[in-house]
Design a protein around this motif. Sequence first.
Motif, PDB file in Angstrom:
ATOM      1  N   TRP A   6       0.841  -1.184   0.000  1.00 53.09           N
ATOM      2  CA  TRP A   6       0.000   0.000   0.000  1.00 53.09           C
ATOM      3  C   TRP A   6       0.882   1.241   0.000  1.00 53.09           C
ATOM      4  N   GLY A   7       0.442   2.269  -0.692  1.00 50.96           N
ATOM      5  CA  GLY A   7       1.080   3.575  -0.636  1.00 50.96           C
ATOM      6  C   GLY A   7       0.063   4.631  -0.264  1.00 50.96           C
ATOM      7  N   ILE A   8       0.550   5.759   0.253  1.00 51.67           N
ATOM      8  CA  ILE A   8      -0.316   6.857   0.675  1.00 51.67           C
ATOM      9  C   ILE A   8       0.141   8.139  -0.005  1.00 51.67           C
ATOM     10  N   GLY A   9      -0.782   8.796  -0.689  1.00 54.57           N
ATOM     11  CA  GLY A   9      -0.458  10.048  -1.350  1.00 54.57           C
ATOM     12  C   GLY A   9      -0.846  11.255  -0.516  1.00 54.57           C
ATOM     13  N   LEU A  10      -0.081  12.343  -0.645  1.00 52.88           N
ATOM     14  CA  LEU A  10      -0.426  13.647  -0.059  1.00 52.88           C
ATOM     15  C   LEU A  10      -0.668  13.576   1.444  1.00 52.88           C
ATOM     16  N   ASN A  11       0.168  12.803   2.147  1.00 49.61           N
ATOM     17  CA  ASN A  11      -0.035  12.642   3.588  1.00 49.61           C
ATOM     18  C   ASN A  11       0.627  13.747   4.398  1.00 49.61           C
ATOM     19  N   TYR A  12       1.463  14.547   3.751  1.00 54.49           N
ATOM     20  CA  TYR A  12       2.010  15.745   4.390  1.00 54.49           C
ATOM     21  C   TYR A  12       1.375  16.965   3.724  1.00 54.49           C
ATOM     22  N   PHE A  38      -3.324   3.868  -2.368  1.00 62.21           N
ATOM     23  CA  PHE A  38      -3.242   3.126  -3.629  1.00 62.21           C
ATOM     24  C   PHE A  38      -2.414   1.877  -3.369  1.00 62.21           C
ATOM     25  N   MET A  39      -2.434   0.955  -4.325  1.00 64.47           N
ATOM     26  CA  MET A  39      -1.642  -0.262  -4.196  1.00 64.47           C
ATOM     27  C   MET A  39      -0.667  -0.378  -5.368  1.00 64.47           C
ATOM     28  N   LYS A  40       0.459  -1.033  -5.088  1.00 61.96           N
ATOM     29  CA  LYS A  40       1.481  -1.255  -6.110  1.00 61.96           C
ATOM     30  C   LYS A  40       1.673  -2.760  -6.286  1.00 61.96           C
ATOM     31  N   PRO A  41       1.989  -3.222  -7.494  1.00 58.89           N
ATOM     32  CA  PRO A  41       2.236  -4.652  -7.690  1.00 58.89           C
ATOM     33  C   PRO A  41       3.604  -5.043  -7.133  1.00 58.89           C
ATOM     34  N   SER A  42       3.746  -6.306  -6.775  1.00 60.50           N
ATOM     35  CA  SER A  42       5.025  -6.784  -6.254  1.00 60.50           C
ATOM     36  C   SER A  42       6.137  -6.687  -7.295  1.00 60.50           C
ATOM     37  N   SER A  43       5.771  -6.706  -8.563  1.00 59.87           N
ATOM     38  CA  SER A  43       6.774  -6.611  -9.626  1.00 59.87           C
ATOM     39  C   SER A  43       7.432  -5.236  -9.685  1.00 59.87           C
ATOM     40  N   ALA A  44       6.846  -4.239  -9.005  1.00 52.77           N
ATOM     41  CA  ALA A  44       7.450  -2.907  -8.957  1.00 52.77           C
ATOM     42  C   ALA A  44       8.579  -2.833  -7.938  1.00 52.77           C
ATOM     43  N   ALA A  45       8.703  -3.837  -7.085  1.00 53.83           N
ATOM     44  CA  ALA A  45       9.630  -3.768  -5.953  1.00 53.83           C
ATOM     45  C   ALA A  45      11.023  -4.258  -6.319  1.00 53.83           C
ATOM     46  N   THR A  46      12.006  -3.601  -5.725  1.00 48.55           N
ATOM     47  CA  THR A  46      13.399  -4.038  -5.845  1.00 48.55           C
ATOM     48  C   THR A  46      14.103  -3.783  -4.520  1.00 48.55           C
ATOM     49  N   GLY A  47      15.266  -4.384  -4.363  1.00 52.46           N
ATOM     50  CA  GLY A  47      15.977  -4.303  -3.102  1.00 52.46           C
ATOM     51  C   GLY A  47      16.923  -3.126  -3.024  1.00 52.46           C
ATOM     52  N   PRO A  48      17.674  -3.030  -1.923  1.00 58.24           N
ATOM     53  CA  PRO A  48      18.578  -1.903  -1.733  1.00 58.24           C
ATOM     54  C   PRO A  48      19.570  -1.799  -2.880  1.00 58.24           C
ATOM     55  N   ASN A  53      -4.571  12.204 -16.063  1.00 61.00           N
ATOM     56  CA  ASN A  53      -5.841  11.849 -15.438  1.00 61.00           C
ATOM     57  C   ASN A  53      -5.531  11.184 -14.100  1.00 61.00           C
ATOM     58  N   PRO A  54      -6.126  11.636 -12.989  1.00 60.10           N
ATOM     59  CA  PRO A  54      -5.825  11.020 -11.689  1.00 60.10           C
ATOM     60  C   PRO A  54      -6.197   9.540 -11.617  1.00 60.10           C
ATOM     61  N   ARG A  55      -7.072   9.088 -12.524  1.00 60.68           N
ATOM     62  CA  ARG A  55      -7.413   7.663 -12.539  1.00 60.68           C
ATOM     63  C   ARG A  55      -6.267   6.798 -13.069  1.00 60.68           C
ATOM     64  N   PHE A  56      -5.229   7.446 -13.593  1.00 62.94           N
ATOM     65  CA  PHE A  56      -4.067   6.711 -14.094  1.00 62.94           C
ATOM     66  C   PHE A  56      -3.033   6.459 -12.991  1.00 62.94           C
ATOM     67  N   LEU A  57      -3.408   6.686 -11.725  1.00 60.76           N
ATOM     68  CA  LEU A  57      -2.447   6.572 -10.619  1.00 60.76           C
ATOM     69  C   LEU A  57      -1.802   5.194 -10.552  1.00 60.76           C
ATOM     70  N   THR A  58      -2.593   4.137 -10.685  1.00 59.03           N
ATOM     71  CA  THR A  58      -2.018   2.799 -10.585  1.00 59.03           C
ATOM     72  C   THR A  58      -0.941   2.586 -11.639  1.00 59.03           C
ATOM     73  N   ARG A  59      -1.226   2.975 -12.867  1.00 59.54           N
ATOM     74  CA  ARG A  59      -0.217   2.840 -13.929  1.00 59.54           C
ATOM     75  C   ARG A  59       1.012   3.691 -13.626  1.00 59.54           C
ATOM     76  N   ALA A  60       0.794   4.895 -13.133  1.00 61.07           N
ATOM     77  CA  ALA A  60       1.902   5.809 -12.860  1.00 61.07           C
ATOM     78  C   ALA A  60       2.811   5.299 -11.751  1.00 61.07           C
ATOM     79  N   LYS A  61       2.302   4.405 -10.919  1.00 57.43           N
ATOM     80  CA  LYS A  61       3.053   3.915  -9.760  1.00 57.43           C
ATOM     81  C   LYS A  61       3.632   2.513  -9.954  1.00 57.43           C
ATOM     82  N   SER A  62       3.363   1.875 -11.089  1.00 60.71           N
ATOM     83  CA  SER A  62       3.546   0.431 -11.171  1.00 60.71           C
ATOM     84  C   SER A  62       4.663  -0.067 -12.077  1.00 60.71           C
ATOM     85  N   PHE A  63       5.475   0.825 -12.636  1.00 64.53           N
ATOM     86  CA  PHE A  63       6.587   0.367 -13.464  1.00 64.53           C
ATOM     87  C   PHE A  63       7.579  -0.447 -12.629  1.00 64.53           C
ATOM     88  N   ASP A  64       8.276  -1.367 -13.296  1.00 63.53           N
ATOM     89  CA  ASP A  64       9.306  -2.153 -12.603  1.00 63.53           C
ATOM     90  C   ASP A  64      10.314  -1.217 -11.938  1.00 63.53           C
TER      91      ASP A  64
END
Length: 273
Positions: free
Chosen positions: A74-80, A98-108, A167-178
């Motif tokens: 899960w991610g949170i937008g505009l929390n500050y 919003f939620m992000k797919p696991s495929s977007a994640a990488t390590g340190p 478009n704000p409805r594109f948030l998931t796509r905007a957040k989900s690249f590898d």
Amino acid sequence: MTRLARAADGTPLLGDENGFVPLSAADPSLQSVRDALPLAADGELPDPAAAPADPVPASDISFASPFAEYGKLWGIGLNYAEHASDLDEDRPTEPASFMKPSSAATGPAGPIRLPDPEITDRVTAEAELAVVFGKTCRNVDRADAEDVVAGYVPVIDMTSEDILEKNPRFLTRAKSFDSFIVFGSSIVTTDEVDDLESITVQTVLNGSVESENEVRNMMAPPMELVSFHSDVMTFEPGDLISTGTPGATVLSPGDTVTAEVDTVGSVTSDVVR
């Protein structure tokens, strides 16, 4: 300071200021970091110093992400409030999640891989404090939220701002690249963080602090986010809520970006195309 981590070869680790030992050396029943998360939530992790193994300094270890497999992200937008004003956005009255797919994640160390500029040509990085769940839970009262949390980890979250601006409805796509969320090398247990509200989060680009703020200035503090989202769905050990950023910075190939989170730690990644 008790930490859970994984070495680059996949070995789960338990550590403190003296270094890290194999998690299974401290407790043979614990074969993964996920196995240890319920104990972390209860404050009952074994003592690394009691393990029949010599601690290895963190500087001598190549770390992977603490998570062999990712749960819900899960991610949170505009929390500050200050970040919302930077974007000319109204501060939301409820968590803008919003939620992000696991495929977007990488390590340190990432790296963060920018997509083809014909797809998106304005990617920003955002330093954040993330909360790691340690127990299966649902409908958690805010007063009890810390009881289900195993610890905290620093993350760098990315956004394709030019896609989002269409478009704000594109948030998931905007957040989900590898590679669009980079995890720090270790989870710090909650009992090691005395004053969560005073923690400062900084987004650092090429050594320069681009934005910073304190957790106390969040619209929805971390434990409120835990409670709020537990009314939506069941959480399990290893699930995570990244709690929002004090500010974003635009990335270019060749940059180096860091999330600095007081007490919890930092994570740095190079940016490539």
